[in-house]
Design an enzyme around this catalytic site. Structure first.
Site, PDB file in Angstrom:
ATOM      1  N   TYR A   1       6.092  -9.356   7.766  1.00  0.00           N
ATOM      2  CA  TYR A   1       5.639  -8.436   7.578  1.00  0.00           C
ATOM      3  C   TYR A   1       6.055  -8.228   8.947  1.00  0.00           C
ATOM      4  O   TYR A   1       5.786  -8.560   9.834  1.00  0.00           O
ATOM      5  CB  TYR A   1       3.985  -8.732   8.127  1.00  0.00           C
ATOM      6  CG  TYR A   1       3.764  -8.426   6.225  1.00  0.00           C
ATOM      7  CD1 TYR A   1       3.502  -8.156   5.375  1.00  0.00           C
ATOM      8  CD2 TYR A   1       2.907  -9.768   5.507  1.00  0.00           C
ATOM      9  CE1 TYR A   1       2.810  -7.945   4.093  1.00  0.00           C
ATOM     10  CE2 TYR A   1       2.620 -10.300   4.900  1.00  0.00           C
ATOM     11  CZ  TYR A   1       2.321  -9.884   3.913  1.00  0.00           C
ATOM     12  OH  TYR A   1       1.887  -9.929   2.140  1.00  0.00           O
TER      13      TYR A   1
ATOM     14  N   ASP B   1       0.751  -1.367   0.287  1.00  0.00           N
ATOM     15  CA  ASP B   1      -0.407  -0.565   0.613  1.00  0.00           C
ATOM     16  C   ASP B   1       1.322   1.125   0.378  1.00  0.00           C
ATOM     17  O   ASP B   1       2.528   1.209   0.453  1.00  0.00           O
ATOM     18  CB  ASP B   1      -1.147   0.113   1.300  1.00  0.00           C
ATOM     19  CG  ASP B   1      -1.778  -1.314   0.923  1.00  0.00           C
ATOM     20  OD1 ASP B   1      -2.452  -1.022  -0.141  1.00  0.00           O
ATOM     21  OD2 ASP B   1      -1.986  -1.516   2.655  1.00  0.00           O
TER      22      ASP B   1
END
Length: 149
Positions: free
Chosen positions: A89, A30
């Protein structure tokens, strides 16, 4: 209409190969998310000595904050997105009243005291295999909505 890593890489490839190519990444991030260890591939006709393609890309990527660490010849059936076997992540929270300097845009600053024990306890509920169907994009091509955290 914003600059992208993919777009910068495609421009760099064209500059050194003279070819319009599509760069395929193992995944997308993103806006504002920083990827480390991202894998991508593109198909080019030109052959380069070891290290030369990487160095050429890096030369044409300046001054973008993008660095190519390695570039290797891979089998014809390699596809960055579908050949990826796992992803990691890392989410960072800085618990400080002071404004951020070096980590600005990379860390979530929380100026008030955090209850780390309560956060850890709550995070345990996320561990395991879960169905993420409700979070999938309508064009998601993943084989399964189930993921293990």
């Amino acid at each position: 209409n914003a600059p992208t890593v993919q777009g910068a890489l495609e421009t760099a490839v064209k500059a050194i190969c003279g070819e319009d190519v599509r760069v395929h990444g193992a995944g997308r991030t993103d806006a504002g998310v920083h990827a480390r260890g991202q894998v991508a591939h593109c198909d080019i006709a030109k052959h380069f000595p070891p290290g030369r393609f990487r160095d050429g890309l890096n030369a044409h990527l300046r001054p973008n904050p993008i660095g190519v660490l390695a570039a290797d010849i891979v089998p014809d059936d390699f596809e960055a997105r579908f050949s990826a076997t796992k992803r990691h992540y890392l989410y960072r929270i800085t618990n400080t009243r002071a404004n951020l300097a070096l980590d600005i845009g990379r860390v979530w600053r929380v100026p008030r005291a955090l209850d780390a024990d309560a956060m850890h306890k709550a995070a345990q509920r996320l561990l395991g295999k879960h169905d993420f169907t409700t979070f999938r994009d309508t064009e998601c091509q993943a084989k399964s909505p189930e993921k293990t955290l």
